[in-house]
Write an enzyme that holds these catalytic residues in place. Structure first.
Site, PDB file in Angstrom:
ATOM      1  N   TYR A 143       0.957  -1.184  -0.001  1.00 24.42           N
ATOM      2  CA  TYR A 143       0.079   0.031   0.019  1.00 24.42           C
ATOM      3  C   TYR A 143       1.020   1.162  -0.154  1.00 24.42           C
ATOM      4  O   TYR A 143       2.086   1.417   0.908  1.00 24.42           O
ATOM      5  CB  TYR A 143      -0.861  -0.078   1.256  1.00 24.42           C
ATOM      6  CG  TYR A 143      -1.899   1.145   1.262  1.00 24.42           C
ATOM      7  CD1 TYR A 143      -1.492   2.018   2.327  1.00 24.42           C
ATOM      8  CD2 TYR A 143      -3.009   1.333   0.605  1.00 24.42           C
ATOM      9  CE1 TYR A 143      -2.217   3.140   2.546  1.00 24.42           C
ATOM     10  CE2 TYR A 143      -3.466   2.464   0.893  1.00 24.42           C
ATOM     11  CZ  TYR A 143      -3.374   3.336   1.705  1.00 24.42           C
ATOM     12  OH  TYR A 143      -4.014   4.570   1.929  1.00 24.42           O
ATOM     13  N   ASP A 238       9.303   3.131  -0.999  1.00 24.77           N
ATOM     14  CA  ASP A 238       8.158   3.799  -0.238  1.00 24.77           C
ATOM     15  C   ASP A 238       8.828   3.455   1.229  1.00 24.77           C
ATOM     16  O   ASP A 238       8.255   2.305   1.852  1.00 24.77           O
ATOM     17  CB  ASP A 238       7.040   3.392  -0.677  1.00 24.77           C
ATOM     18  CG  ASP A 238       5.815   3.932   0.221  1.00 24.77           C
ATOM     19  OD1 ASP A 238       4.757   3.702  -0.165  1.00 24.77           O
ATOM     20  OD2 ASP A 238       6.194   4.661   1.098  1.00 24.77           O
ATOM     21  N   LYS A 266       5.303   9.721   8.503  1.00 26.20           N
ATOM     22  CA  LYS A 266       5.182   8.821   9.714  1.00 26.20           C
ATOM     23  C   LYS A 266       6.408   9.321  10.949  1.00 26.20           C
ATOM     24  O   LYS A 266       6.127  10.509  11.445  1.00 26.20           O
ATOM     25  CB  LYS A 266       5.192   7.599   9.799  1.00 26.20           C
ATOM     26  CG  LYS A 266       4.129   6.942   8.898  1.00 26.20           C
ATOM     27  CD  LYS A 266       3.883   5.588   8.783  1.00 26.20           C
ATOM     28  CE  LYS A 266       3.077   4.964   7.687  1.00 26.20           C
ATOM     29  NZ  LYS A 266       1.344   4.880   8.542  1.00 26.20           N
TER      30      LYS A 266
HETATM   31  P1  KE4 Z   1      -0.643   8.593   4.542  1.00 20.31           P
HETATM   32  O1  KE4 Z   1      -1.363   9.055   3.387  1.00 20.31           O
HETATM   33  O2  KE4 Z   1      -1.605   7.510   5.403  1.00 20.31           O
HETATM   34  O3  KE4 Z   1       0.283   9.336   5.249  1.00 20.31           O
HETATM   35  O4  KE4 Z   1       0.709   7.527   4.057  1.00 20.31           O
HETATM   36  C1  KE4 Z   1       0.311   6.461   3.046  1.00 20.31           C
HETATM   37  C2  KE4 Z   1       1.102   5.369   3.074  1.00 20.31           C
HETATM   38  C3  KE4 Z   1       2.146   5.415   2.151  1.00 20.31           C
HETATM   39  N1  KE4 Z   1       3.263   4.276   2.146  1.00 20.31           N
HETATM   40  C4  KE4 Z   1       3.258   3.682   3.132  1.00 20.31           C
HETATM   41  C5  KE4 Z   1       4.182   2.043   3.080  1.00 20.31           C
HETATM   42  C6  KE4 Z   1       2.142   3.308   4.209  1.00 20.31           C
HETATM   43  O5  KE4 Z   1       2.268   2.384   5.117  1.00 20.31           O
HETATM   44  C7  KE4 Z   1       1.163   4.299   3.990  1.00 20.31           C
HETATM   45  C8  KE4 Z   1       0.049   4.612   5.151  1.00 20.31           C
HETATM   46  N2  KE4 Z   1       0.052   3.319   6.128  1.00 20.31           N
HETATM   47  C9  KE4 Z   1      -1.374   2.943   6.720  1.00 20.31           C
HETATM   48  C10 KE4 Z   1      -0.894   2.012   7.656  1.00 20.31           C
HETATM   49  N3  KE4 Z   1      -1.088   0.876   6.879  1.00 20.31           N
HETATM   50  C11 KE4 Z   1      -1.867   4.242   7.297  1.00 20.31           C
HETATM   51  C12 KE4 Z   1      -2.990   4.148   8.327  1.00 20.31           C
HETATM   52  C13 KE4 Z   1      -4.436   4.429   7.736  1.00 20.31           C
HETATM   53  O6  KE4 Z   1      -4.561   4.342   6.640  1.00 20.31           O
HETATM   54  O7  KE4 Z   1      -5.203   4.778   8.652  1.00 20.31           O
END
Ligand code: KE4
Length: 428
Positions: A143, A238, A266
């Site tokens: 993801y 990523d 993060k």
């Molecule tokens: P955000 O747009 O949520 O800040 O980041 C997206 C993203 C991009 N790349 C990786 C490897 C990520 O893990 C994420 C977001 N991770 C999720 C947890 N699996 C965020 C939690 C959520 O969606 O509420």
């Protein structure tokens, strides 16, 4: 008598889709209603009904120092006293750029944004502009945020064109995203053969967190680097989750890979909204206003997020931080595995550094297909039992869990003990 969380959720569902601001918070895959949190301190969170939990979600990774770390709170408080946003350049964002470039030798230029999603969709735009190509490659179960090109599932068969993984994603766009299984070198080589010199970018979670924690096979990332180099494809690591998490220099430091671009998020925000994308100057100098690739953001480089992030990175540079974090995580994961084995419960625990996943399956988990063999209803039981015992694991089998520097040996011992009781309830 309904709990305060239940009453809040009833109202929230009236006002927000599914009552949440991000789907996984709805606890749907673990058969429970969400808990509303009131506060956090160190390794623990307390909900609106005054029940406390040892927290292994840590806001999905950012809180590597735990909740409300006193030095982070102090830095943040000080920053708010001189304003919250200027929409202009500030010294602090230059300092953050310096820290990132120092820690990631592959990054020569970096742009701060407000989320991981913004970072990945911007990095893909740069890669498409730099190569003049449209097709991209991602891996099943990875993801990268909710950008349209990335909400795509594998078409039938290997290396075929993608299908939308969400309504609203145009078929024409989804078809430009090829998806192959993670860790599958044969499928990878086949894809590069079928789409020779047509791939603008490969984007990969070098250590996967989003199908649960899955470790790259020996040679997988190196092969990815070789194939992308041979065909002029931009390799995007990523590291939104792994950056400053699995090591200060991320997975690229651990596995000694030199990607063309990296996305971060993060941890670098210390719990405030932030993302970043960066890489080789020849690529990043295409980004406006240096070049023609447009990307912008009202709150990019926000002084508060950067203040919290800078303090977090400063603390992470202190001697012994990662060694303790990793060894405490290893103690936890070894304890979980030992208890499950003792009680005959099928459990596979994958861990890299201080991110890990306990899969309710006896078989190895090396890709999305094997991750999906986990018993998600058993995981739901496991999650609910731990929650009852005051232990907060990810509300989904397909998410990574995290350790913080605020967790103690006592927290880990209590977690293993609670898990042992949970396994008793799962015994075949
Ligand atoms: P955000 O747009 O949520 O800040 O980041 C997206 C993203 C991009 N790349 C990786 C490897 C990520 O893990 C994420 C977001 N991770 C999720 C947890 N699996 C965020 C939690 C959520 O969606 O509420």
């Amino acid at each position: 008598m309904p709990t305060k969380s239940q009453m809040l959720f009833d109202n929230a569902r009236r006002l927000m889709p599914g009552g949440v601001n991000s789907p996984v918070r709805a606890f749907r895959s673990v058969g429970a209603d969400p808990i509303f949190m009131a506060s956090g301190k160190g390794a623990s969170m307390t909900d609106v009904d005054a029940k406390s939990y040892i927290d292994y979600v840590l806001s999905w990774g950012p809180l590597i120092l735990g909740h409300a770390h006193p030095e982070v709170v102090e830095a943040l408080t000080r920053a708010t006293e001189t304003g919250t946003s200027f929409g202009a350049c500030t010294p602090r964002e230059v300092e953050m750029a310096e820290r990132i470039v120092e820690a990631y030798p592959s990054i020569e230029r970096v742009r701060l944004v407000n989320s991981g999603t913004e970072a990945t969709l911007s990095a893909l735009r740069v890669a498409r502009a730099a190569t003049g190509r449209d097709k991209i490659l991602k891996f099943e179960g990875c993801y990268h945020g909710h950008g349209d090109s990335l909400l795509v599932k594998a078409g039938s068969g290997v290396a075929t064109l993608g299908l939308p993984d969400s309504p609203g994603v145009p078929q024409a766009l989804a078809q430009l995203t090829i998806t192959v299984p993670f860790n599958d070198l044969t499928a990878l080589e086949e894809t590069f053969r079928v789409h020779r010199n047509e791939l603008a970018a490969v984007i990969v979670e070098p250590v996967v967190g989003n199908m649960g924690c899955v470790v790259p096979r020996l040679g997988f990332l190196q092969k990815l680097r070789t194939l992308t180099q041979e065909q002029g494809t931009v390799l995007i690591f990523d590291e939104v989750m792994t950056g400053f998490r699995v090591a200060y220099g991320g997975a690229q430091q651990l596995y000694k890979i030199d990607p063309d671009m990296t996305t971060l998020g993060k941890v670098i925000g210390g719990g405030l909204p932030v993302g970043a994308y960066g890489g080789k100057a020849r690529l990043m100098d295409l980004v406006a206003p240096a070049g023609p690739v447009y990307q912008a953001g009202t709150l990019s480089g926000n002084p508060l997020a950067v203040a919290a992030g800078l303090k977090t990175l400063e603390i992470l540079r202190r001697p012994g931080i990662y060694e303790r974090l990793n060894s405490l995580t290893e103690k936890l994961t070894n304890g979980l595995a030992a208890e499950a084995a003792r009680q005959g419960v099928g459990l596979t625990v994958n861990r890299v550094g201080s991110m890990f996943t306990a899969f309710l399956t006896p078989d190895a988990v090396t890709d999305y297909a094997s991750a999906k063999k986990a018993d998600t209803s058993a995981y739901g039981l496991f999650f609910r039992f731990l929650l009852e015992m005051g232990i907060y694991f990810p509300p989904s089998q397909y998410e990574a869990a995290f350790m913080s520097t605020a967790h103690s040996e006592g927290d880990v011992a209590a977690t293993i003990q609670s898990a042992s009781l949970a396994f008793a309830g799962l015994r075949p």
